[in-house]
Structure formats: C-alpha cells, structure tokens
Design an enzyme around this catalytic site. Structure first.
Site, short mmCIF file in Angstrom:
data_model
loop_
_atom_site.label_atom_id
_atom_site.label_comp_id
_atom_site.label_asym_id
_atom_site.label_seq_id
_atom_site.Cartn_x
_atom_site.Cartn_y
_atom_site.Cartn_z
CD GLU A 131 14.84 10.97 -9.57
OE1 GLU A 131 14.82 11.68 -10.64
OE2 GLU A 131 14.15 10.32 -9.07
CG ASN A 172 16.75 9.70 -2.67
OD1 ASN A 172 16.67 8.56 -2.06
ND2 ASN A 172 15.64 10.24 -3.16
CG HIS A 208 9.66 5.35 -7.10
ND1 HIS A 208 8.77 5.68 -6.23
CD2 HIS A 208 10.71 6.24 -6.93
CE1 HIS A 208 8.91 6.78 -5.73
NE2 HIS A 208 10.00 7.14 -6.02
CD GLU A 238 11.80 9.53 -3.53
OE1 GLU A 238 11.14 9.24 -4.70
OE2 GLU A 238 12.55 10.03 -3.65
CG ASP A 240 5.94 4.00 -5.19
OD1 ASP A 240 6.65 3.60 -5.91
OD2 ASP A 240 5.43 5.36 -5.19
#
Ligand code: XIL
Length: 317
Positions: A131, A172, A208, A238, A240
C-alpha cells in the site's frame, strides 16, 4: 498431494486463501483450508507483518509465521509472504523512535533482510511493499516515505532480493483494479524501478471489492495488461467482495457474478499467475470489523458452507 484446482483451473499457478493463526484451532476450518484440491496457496493474514515479526528493535519473532509456513509445506501449498513494509501494523518503536533518514534506511534493510531470509526457499512471492499510494496516486505518508520518499521502496526490494533470490518480489495495493490515478501511480513506479534496474517481479492487486461495483471484465483485463506490459507478473492477492448486510438472494447472485468477473479477467491475462481470497469463510473475514454494516464478502459462509460465489469462482476459471 496435488493442487488439482490450482493447477488445472484456467492453467493458473494457484488459487489460494489467506489464513491467520487464531483460526487454526478450528478443526473444520483447517480441514477445508488444507484441502489442496481447493487451495494451492496460502498467505498469512497477520503473522509476517512488522509488528508481529520485529515488535522491538532487533528482536525477531517468527513462531506464528512459522506455523503458517509449515502448514503450507505440509499441505503442498505455495506460500506468499506478506509483508515487509507497510504504513499499518508497523511496530510502534519505528514510528515513535524519531530516527533520521540514515537510521531508517538501515532499520528497513535489517527488517526486510532478516524476515525474507528467515523464509528463504519457502516463499513463492513476497509482498515486499504494501500500500505505497493514496487513492489519488500520491505517495502515502508514513515514517519511511516521509524521510526517504519512494527510495524506501528500492531499499526494501534490494534487501529482499539479496535475502531470497528465488522469491518473486511484489508491490501490493488496493483500488488499482482498473485504470485510474492510483493504477497510474503504480505503473509509473514500476516503470521507474525497471529503468533503474531495481528488482521487481510483480504487482499485487488486492481486490477488496464491493458487490455490484466491480469493474467490467474488459476494464479489469485492460488494466491488468497495462501492468504485465511493464514486464512484471500480477496476482489478485486479497480478493473479497463485500455487501451491505443483510445478505439477500439478489446480493448473493450479484456476488457470484462479481467473483466470476474477477476470476475470468485474471484467466484472460497470461501474466496473471493466481488469485488469493482474503480468507475463505465469512466466519473469519476482516470486513465486518473494519467496514461497519458490511460483510458476507467470501465464498464460504459463517458455517463453512459454500455460497453462490464459489460457483462464480469455478465458472470464472
Ligand atoms: C488485515 C487482516 O486481515 C486483519 O486481521 C487485520 O486486523 C488488519 O489487516 N490490506 C492488507 C492486509 O494488505 O494486510 C489487511 O489484512 C487487509 C487490507
């Protein structure tokens, strides 16, 4: 054991899940997680982060991370390391210490080098830098970028490469799924790292996402290809797809479509090597704790029963 799903679906290297140490007392949970016909890869959700691995300066604790690494090994699953440096879950001694730029460079080198060497040979890919950008594409302010600018990214990558020459080194981030200021910032960073000869092998697209707000497959593919055109691989690291609770049949159906969209976009891009969901069951999702009123983001429900989203994943591959 063979990674049936991971190795056959879409020809991708893996399909995987994050997990976390506290969940491993749940035997039904572990049984599914360990089924490598389902999951060919795992990522530790917390136990390799800075606050977990170097809670005080020079004191490294790998016990919890080692449990996840051993689980992957025993299950015949690939392991993703997560992460060397991030503004969040950073040990407070780093932020509180009032270190100058020289000291911070050394602290970062020591941390990345020690953690990555500890797992050398066991990790397919490392999220070395997590990030680095704000949503508007500016550099995220925290102790390392404040003192060093984006040079901290180079410091971390160089240290990681020396510590484990075989691990693929990633940067990432989230909200880089489709074109926009943040994706552009990532493209520019990778371009400049490549030009400088800095080791960089991959971009991690966290994923996300929100039910009903997932970009189109065409928009995802175009952006994924903008990354792979730079000479790096990509992975969805990641995934979701959350909803405002309560779950309804309509939301679950839309979520199925949304999972299929993301998976099929990865499948369509040669350089997209795999997809990791950020745990597999709603029982252990981080979403309800962070996004008030939202949840149900994963393909297995609170009772470890598959949701329509699971069928979306299979269809997408
Ligand atoms: C989350 C974990 O899942 C939670 O258990 C923890 O409390 C906070 O961090 N982006 C990342 C991950 O890169 O490390 C985060 O994981 C989720 C957002």
């Amino acid at each position: 054991k063979t990674n049936t799903v991971a190795k056959t679906l879409g020809g991708k290297l893996y399909f995987g899940s994050a997990t976390d140490n506290p969940e491993l007392t749940d035997t039904a949970y572990v049984a599914t997680l360990s089924d490598n016909t389902l999951f060919g890869q795992i990522t530790p959700g917390n136990s390799m982060k800075w606050d977990a691995t170097e809670p005080s300066q020079g004191t490294f604790t790998f016990a919890a991370g080692d449990v996840i690494a051993a689980l992957a090994k025993n299950n015949g699953q690939l392991l993703r390391g997560h992460n060397c440096v991030w503004y969040n879950q950073l040990a407070s001694w780093v932020t509180a210490g009032n270190f100058n730029a020289t000291a911070l460079t050394s602290i970062l080198q020591t941390h990345c080098s020690t953690v990555v060497s500890h797992y050398a040979g066991q990790v397919y890919s490392w999220d070395v830098v997590n990030e680095p950008f704000n949503d508007d594409g500016t550099v995220r302010a925290f102790v390392f970028s404040n003192a060093l600018g984006l040079a901290y990214v180079t410091t971390a990558l160089v240290a990681a490469r020396a510590a484990d020459p075989k691990a693929k080194l990633y940067i990432n981030d989230y909200n880089i799924d489709s074109a926009g200021a943040k994706a552009t910032a990532m493209i520019n960073l990778v371009t400049s790292l490549k030009a400088a000869g800095t080791p960089i092998d991959g971009v991690g697209i966290q994923g996300h996402l929100i039910v009903g707000e997932v970009p189109s497959k065409a928009a995802l593919v175009a952006n994924y290809e903008a990354f792979t055109a730079l000479g790096v691989e990509i992975a969805i690291t990641e995934l979701d797809i959350r909803m405002t609770l309560p779950e309804t049949p309509a939301l679950l159906a839309q979520q199925q479509t949304d999972y299929q969209t993301v998976i099929s976009a990865c499948k369509a891009v040669a350089g997209c090597v795999g997809v990791t969901i950020w745990d597999y069951t709603d029982k252990y999702s981080w979403i309800p704790g962070v996004f008030s009123g939202q949840g149900a983001a994963l393909p297995w429900d609170d009772n470890l029963v598959r949701k329509p989203a699971y069928d979306g994943i299979i269809a997408g591959f």
